[in-house]
Design an enzyme around this catalytic site. Structure first.
Site, short mmCIF file in Angstrom:
data_model
loop_
_atom_site.label_atom_id
_atom_site.label_comp_id
_atom_site.label_asym_id
_atom_site.label_seq_id
_atom_site.Cartn_x
_atom_site.Cartn_y
_atom_site.Cartn_z
N PRO A 17 0.80 -1.22 0.00
CA PRO A 17 0.00 0.00 0.00
C PRO A 17 0.84 1.27 0.00
O PRO A 17 1.93 1.31 0.57
CB PRO A 17 -0.80 -0.11 1.31
CG PRO A 17 -0.05 -1.09 2.15
CD PRO A 17 0.61 -2.04 1.20
N ASN A 18 0.31 2.26 -0.67
CA ASN A 18 0.87 3.63 -0.75
C ASN A 18 2.11 3.73 -1.65
O ASN A 18 2.58 4.84 -1.92
CB ASN A 18 1.19 4.19 0.66
CG ASN A 18 -0.06 4.30 1.51
OD1 ASN A 18 -1.06 4.85 1.06
ND2 ASN A 18 -0.06 3.74 2.70
N ARG A 25 5.08 11.03 -2.85
CA ARG A 25 4.91 10.68 -1.43
C ARG A 25 6.23 10.88 -0.66
O ARG A 25 7.23 10.23 -0.97
CB ARG A 25 4.50 9.21 -1.33
CG ARG A 25 4.42 8.69 0.08
CD ARG A 25 4.30 7.17 0.13
NE ARG A 25 4.23 6.71 1.48
CZ ARG A 25 4.45 5.46 1.87
NH1 ARG A 25 4.74 4.53 0.96
NH2 ARG A 25 4.37 5.13 3.13
N TYR A 30 11.49 8.65 0.48
CA TYR A 30 11.38 7.62 -0.57
C TYR A 30 11.95 8.03 -1.93
O TYR A 30 11.90 7.24 -2.86
CB TYR A 30 9.91 7.21 -0.73
CG TYR A 30 9.32 6.67 0.56
CD1 TYR A 30 9.84 5.53 1.16
CD2 TYR A 30 8.26 7.32 1.20
CE1 TYR A 30 9.32 5.03 2.35
CE2 TYR A 30 7.73 6.83 2.38
CZ TYR A 30 8.27 5.70 2.95
OH TYR A 30 7.76 5.21 4.13
N ASN A 81 7.74 -5.68 -1.08
CA ASN A 81 7.80 -4.50 -0.23
C ASN A 81 6.39 -4.36 0.35
O ASN A 81 5.50 -3.82 -0.32
CB ASN A 81 8.18 -3.25 -1.01
CG ASN A 81 8.28 -2.04 -0.09
OD1 ASN A 81 7.81 -2.08 1.06
ND2 ASN A 81 8.87 -0.97 -0.57
N ALA A 84 3.56 -0.60 5.07
CA ALA A 84 3.29 -0.62 6.51
C ALA A 84 2.81 -1.99 7.00
O ALA A 84 2.89 -2.28 8.20
CB ALA A 84 2.27 0.46 6.85
N HIS A 87 4.87 -4.17 9.43
CA HIS A 87 5.00 -3.93 10.86
C HIS A 87 3.91 -4.60 11.69
O HIS A 87 4.01 -4.64 12.91
CB HIS A 87 5.03 -2.43 11.13
CG HIS A 87 5.96 -1.68 10.20
ND1 HIS A 87 7.30 -2.02 10.09
CD2 HIS A 87 5.75 -0.68 9.29
CE1 HIS A 87 7.88 -1.23 9.19
NE2 HIS A 87 6.95 -0.42 8.68
N GLU A 105 12.09 -9.74 1.71
CA GLU A 105 11.36 -8.50 2.04
C GLU A 105 12.27 -7.33 1.71
O GLU A 105 13.47 -7.36 2.05
CB GLU A 105 11.03 -8.52 3.54
CG GLU A 105 10.41 -7.23 4.07
CD GLU A 105 10.18 -7.31 5.59
OE1 GLU A 105 10.18 -8.42 6.17
OE2 GLU A 105 10.03 -6.23 6.19
N HIS A 107 12.71 -2.89 1.46
CA HIS A 107 12.21 -1.55 1.77
C HIS A 107 13.09 -0.52 1.08
O HIS A 107 14.33 -0.67 1.07
CB HIS A 107 12.25 -1.30 3.29
CG HIS A 107 11.36 -2.21 4.04
ND1 HIS A 107 10.00 -2.03 4.11
CD2 HIS A 107 11.63 -3.34 4.73
CE1 HIS A 107 9.46 -3.00 4.82
NE2 HIS A 107 10.43 -3.83 5.21
N ARG A 114 14.39 5.04 11.22
CA ARG A 114 13.21 5.91 11.21
C ARG A 114 12.42 5.74 12.53
O ARG A 114 13.01 5.48 13.56
CB ARG A 114 12.38 5.59 9.97
CG ARG A 114 13.17 5.83 8.67
CD ARG A 114 12.33 5.55 7.44
NE ARG A 114 11.20 6.46 7.37
CZ ARG A 114 10.12 6.20 6.62
NH1 ARG A 114 10.04 5.09 5.90
NH2 ARG A 114 9.11 7.07 6.59
C1 DQA Z 1 8.51 1.12 3.28
C2 DQA Z 1 8.73 1.39 4.77
C3 DQA Z 1 7.42 1.24 5.53
O1 DQA Z 1 7.63 1.52 6.92
C4 DQA Z 1 6.38 2.19 5.01
O2 DQA Z 1 5.15 2.00 5.66
C5 DQA Z 1 6.21 2.09 3.52
C6 DQA Z 1 7.42 1.99 2.70
C7 DQA Z 1 9.81 1.36 2.46
O3 DQA Z 1 9.84 0.91 1.32
O4 DQA Z 1 10.73 2.00 2.95
O5 DQA Z 1 5.13 2.19 2.99
O6 DQA Z 1 8.14 -0.24 3.12
#
Ligand code: DQA
Length: 152
Positions: A17-18, A25, A30, A81, A84, A87, A105, A107, A114
């Site tokens: 997501p996102n 963003r 990022y 990836n 969130a 977590h 996994e 990121h 962070r």
């Molecule tokens: C993320 C890190 C996560 O904590 C965050 O919620 C994301 C992006 C990253 O790629 O750094 O959406 O996965």
């Protein structure tokens, strides 16, 4: 293994997501590359590594779980990836634990540098490894890692 005997590896890259908002963003966290830019770089690795790579973005937990199940049935490696969901999603953790394929996994950001809540991944114990902090390169390192595992 001879080139003829080697089954062409397939890698399923899952963006959570996102991540569809990349480019606009939180660029300080990022970067400025869009998800389309990142996908193009990831697909560029397919020729070099002689593998098939698919990429997709999903905002929902259930959709991500469905893609993990399909990858496992197909014997495809997974680079995820989870955003969130990393977590707190025990449902994605269970799906990954059940997927007997190479899985990494990734990121974009260094989650350990962070906020406190980002330092915990409930998924990390059930994947082969985690790559964090290298921007789009985190995905490329993850793809190289799972292809090397498929090649063994
Ligand atoms: C993320 C890190 C996560 O904590 C965050 O919620 C994301 C992006 C990253 O790629 O750094 O959406 O996965």
């Amino acid at each position: 293994m001879s080139a003829a005997a080697r089954r062409r590896p397939t890698v399923v890259v899952i963006h959570g997501p996102n991540l569809n908002l990349l480019g606009t963003r939180e660029p300080a966290a990022y970067g400025s590359a869009t998800l389309q830019d990142i996908d193009a770089v990831i697909r560029g690795l397919a020729e070099e590594l002689d593998c098939d790579i698919s990429t997709s973005q999903h905002s929902g937990e259930g959709e991500i779980i469905d893609v993990i199940h399909s990858a496992a049935v197909a014997g495809s490696a997974i680079v995820i990836n989870p955003g969130a969901f990393s977590h707190y999603s025990y449902a994605i953790r269970d799906a990954l634990a059940a997927a007997d394929v190479p899985k990494v996994e990734v990121h974009l950001s260094n989650v350990h540098a962070r906020e406190e809540f980002r330092r915990v991944s409930v998924l990390a114990p059930v994947v082969n490894g985690v790559v964090a902090g290298f921007g789009a390169n985190s995905y490329l390192l993850g793809v190289r890692a799972v292809v090397a595992m498929l090649d063994k």
